[in-house]
Design an enzyme around this catalytic site. Structure first.
Site, PDB file in Angstrom:
ATOM      1  N   TYR A 125       3.201  -8.995  -6.848  1.00 34.45           N
ATOM      2  CA  TYR A 125       3.135  -7.589  -6.443  1.00 34.45           C
ATOM      3  C   TYR A 125       1.675  -7.211  -6.246  1.00 34.45           C
ATOM      4  O   TYR A 125       0.795  -7.610  -7.029  1.00 34.45           O
ATOM      5  CB  TYR A 125       3.753  -6.681  -7.515  1.00 34.45           C
ATOM      6  N   GLU A 213       1.315  -0.938  -0.090  1.00 34.30           N
ATOM      7  CA  GLU A 213       2.005  -1.742  -1.099  1.00 34.30           C
ATOM      8  C   GLU A 213       2.631  -2.978  -0.466  1.00 34.30           C
ATOM      9  O   GLU A 213       3.341  -2.877   0.540  1.00 34.30           O
ATOM     10  CB  GLU A 213       3.093  -0.915  -1.790  1.00 34.30           C
TER      11      GLU A 213
END
Length: 403
Positions: A125, A213
């Protein structure tokens, strides 16, 4: 301004950020053609079908009408057809959309990244955003990527790493290497990650992103580092520098009343309350919303008409607020600094007459330049409008209206 995954990936490619290749499709036929094209390029019969909406959690979400998940892996052309039919035009409900869901107008047919190779595949992530407390950009990253990143942040926050970057300078080489090291990478994957993170940060700054993101940030079996998914939003105040990005805006993903308000240069955000607000100035609007809450009501919206309120903006504001069936009363709270209160009062009267019968009580609180004259205009207008000068008076009138 939010972007779809396929739009964000096209922008990232301009900054040499490796992404999962795919083709956006609006019809089943387009999806079938995209699959054939991707299969021909990769030699892989697997493809990923992704719903394109402005919300996360698509993989766990499902289409109301068909029960098909928002992200599916197709093994052949028949499954591509099946999933495209089950997703396109349906309403996708995810943890971020709420029960109302969002209609899927496009899907992304993308290459499968789980191909075989000499090394282990891993999901990470990574996101970049502004840390307002430190006044610096922050890169947040974790070895635990994928659909459950919220659980990781809640249950094991020690697995979330942060790297701060001063907005006046670039990401330093040692910082990019530190990120790759903390992700446990080595060899070719380490080098690829350093390049990836550096280019991604350059994209974040150059595109004036509010948030960027990548989840998952994927290490493929051949040690390539690839953005498999991407969520990106752009600072609205910077869109003047990016007319090409402004043209990517998808108003079908936004609240219709907020879009209409924007067309009238009104700052409007819809809320769930029962008292409509029309105020000039963001600070006064926030104070007005607090006052409504303390008076026993709940604000139905945030609406800032700006410092030059006139009959046209007031009328547009009325019409937008009245589209909400939950509104039991409307409070207009204007401070006459830049604009004279009597001019606003005349605008309210003119707008009221233009709209016709307004079925809910209207409370007008005008304070500042020519406030007394404004109150007299309202009181003598013959309209069902209640006037106030003090905020406490307006609060009492709101309380009675929603009682």
């Amino acid at each position: 301004m939010n972007l779809h995954e396929y739009q964000a990936k096209e922008l990232l490619k301009k900054y040499n950020v490796p992404v999962q290749e795919g083709i956006a499709c609006s019809t089943v036929h387009e999806a079938e053609e995209a699959y054939r094209q991707i299969k021909g390029q990769t030699g892989n019969s697997f493809a990923v079908i992704k719903a394109q909406i402005h919300a996360g959690g698509r993989g766990k979400g499902a289409i109301k009408e068909t029960g098909v998940n928002g992200v599916k892996v197709a093994k052949n052309i028949d499954q591509v057809t099946e999933f495209a039919k089950g997703i396109l035009g349906g309403t996708l409900v995810t943890i971020q959309t709420g029960p109302a869901g969002k209609v899927v107008n496009k899907i992304l047919v993308a290459q499968d990244m789980y191909y075989d190779g000499p090394s282990e595949r891993k999901e990470f992530y990574l996101s970049i955003l502004l840390d307002r407390t430190k006044k610096q950009n922050v890169i947040m990253y974790s070895t635990e990527g994928g659909m459950n990143i919220e659980d990781v942040a809640h249950d094991t926050p020690e697995k979330i790493f942060k790297e701060w970057v001063h907005p006046g300078g670039p990401l330093q080489g040692f910082q990019a290497r530190k990120i790759a090291f903390n992700l446990g990478l080595s060899g070719e994957a380490f080098k690829n990650c350093v390049k990836f993170v550096t280019n991604l940060y350059n994209a974040y700054v150059s595109l004036d992103c509010g948030m960027l993101e990548i989840n998952p940030l994927f290490k493929a079996a051949d040690d390539k580092i690839i953005a498999v998914d991407c969520k990106m939003n752009i600072d609205d105040n910077a869109l003047m520098r990016h007319p090409d990005i402004a043209n990517m805006r998808d108003t079908s993903e936004e609240d219709p009343t907020e879009v209409e308000a924007g067309n009238h240069n009104l700052n409007f955000i819809k809320l769930d309350g029962n008292v409509g607000c029309m105020v000039n100035g963001a600070g006064l609007a926030m104070a007005t919303m607090d006052m409504i809450q303390l008076s026993g009501g709940q604000p139905a919206n945030f609406l800032d008409v700006g410092g030059t309120a006139n009959a046209q903006t007031v009328e547009a504001g009325f019409k937008i607020i009245l589209k909400d069936p939950n509104v039991k009363a409307i409070l207009i709270n204007i401070f006459g600094g830049i604009v004279r209160c009597d001019r606003v009062a005349a605008g309210v009267i003119e707008a009221y007459k233009s709209i016709g019968n307004i079925p809910v009580p209207i409370i007008v609180r005008l304070q500042g330049t020519n406030a007394e004259e404004a109150k007299k205009l309202i009181d003598e207008s013959g309209l069902k409008v209640q006037s106030a000068i003090q905020l406490s008076e307006a609060a009492d009138l709101v309380k009675k209206a929603v009682a």
